[in-house]
Scaffold this motif. Structure first.
Motif, PDB file in Angstrom:
ATOM      1  N   GLU A  66      -0.133   0.921  -7.814  1.00 29.88           N
ATOM      2  CA  GLU A  66       0.398   2.006  -7.229  1.00 29.88           C
ATOM      3  C   GLU A  66       0.883   3.232  -8.335  1.00 29.88           C
ATOM      4  O   GLU A  66       1.379   2.854  -9.207  1.00 29.88           O
ATOM      5  CB  GLU A  66       1.878   1.648  -6.423  1.00 29.88           C
ATOM      6  CG  GLU A  66       2.351   2.885  -5.829  1.00 29.88           C
ATOM      7  CD  GLU A  66       3.614   2.490  -4.938  1.00 29.88           C
ATOM      8  OE1 GLU A  66       3.345   1.758  -4.070  1.00 29.88           O
ATOM      9  OE2 GLU A  66       4.350   3.473  -4.999  1.00 29.88           O
ATOM     10  N   VAL A 106       2.636   7.494   1.299  1.00 35.45           N
ATOM     11  CA  VAL A 106       1.620   6.762   0.391  1.00 35.45           C
ATOM     12  C   VAL A 106       0.524   6.578   1.097  1.00 35.45           C
ATOM     13  O   VAL A 106       0.396   6.530   2.413  1.00 35.45           O
ATOM     14  CB  VAL A 106       2.314   5.279   0.418  1.00 35.45           C
ATOM     15  CG1 VAL A 106       1.211   4.211  -0.481  1.00 35.45           C
ATOM     16  CG2 VAL A 106       3.460   5.147  -0.342  1.00 35.45           C
ATOM     17  N   LEU A 114      -2.730   2.066  -4.178  1.00 38.53           N
ATOM     18  CA  LEU A 114      -1.856   3.029  -3.491  1.00 38.53           C
ATOM     19  C   LEU A 114      -1.472   4.254  -4.407  1.00 38.53           C
ATOM     20  O   LEU A 114      -1.544   4.042  -5.420  1.00 38.53           O
ATOM     21  CB  LEU A 114      -0.792   2.132  -3.223  1.00 38.53           C
ATOM     22  CG  LEU A 114      -0.626   0.899  -2.278  1.00 38.53           C
ATOM     23  CD1 LEU A 114       0.706   0.337  -2.092  1.00 38.53           C
ATOM     24  CD2 LEU A 114      -1.265   1.362  -1.076  1.00 38.53           C
TER      25      LEU A 114
END
Length: 121
Positions: A66, A106, A114
């Motif tokens: 992420e 997101v 992500l």
């Protein structure tokens, strides 16, 4: 200690992922090889996309990265960024909502990595 840091995001197809990130972030790669493409983010930081191999993608490999794009401008700026990215056809994981650190959402790249957008701390 080094004044440079590289954030590596593992992808199946580096060139395809680079097109996605270049369009999404509106930047061009600063370094390119067949399986590793980097973007200069400024101030000694790079975002690199790495397939981890040159022989071919391994789609079954789970992706758990992420990265976070911190935007100035408050909740309205977050919502506007969301609208721009949705118009580009990104896969939405979480629509804009308020968290303890502020407004956030997101999206995901084609490999499932992500990309969070949140306010500057």
């Amino acid at each position: 200690m080094s004044t440079s840091i590289v954030f590596i995001v593992y992808v199946n197809e580096a060139s395809q992922a680079a097109r996605f990130y270049a369009d999404l972030l509106e930047i061009k790669p600063s370094f390119e090889t067949p399986g590793y493409i980097a973007f200069d983010l400024g101030d000694g930081a790079d975002l690199a996309l790495w397939s981890g191999q040159i022989d071919g993608p391994i789609p079954a490999v789970p992706r758990t990265s992420e990265v976070c794009l911190a935007l100035p401008g408050g909740p309205d700026a977050i919502d506007r960024q969301f609208e721009r990215w949705v118009a580009k056809g990104v896969r939405v994981v979480s629509e804009p909502h308020d968290e303890v650190f502020g407004r956030t959402f997101v999206v995901a790249d084609a490999d499932g990595n992500l990309i969070r957008v949140a306010p500057v701390d």
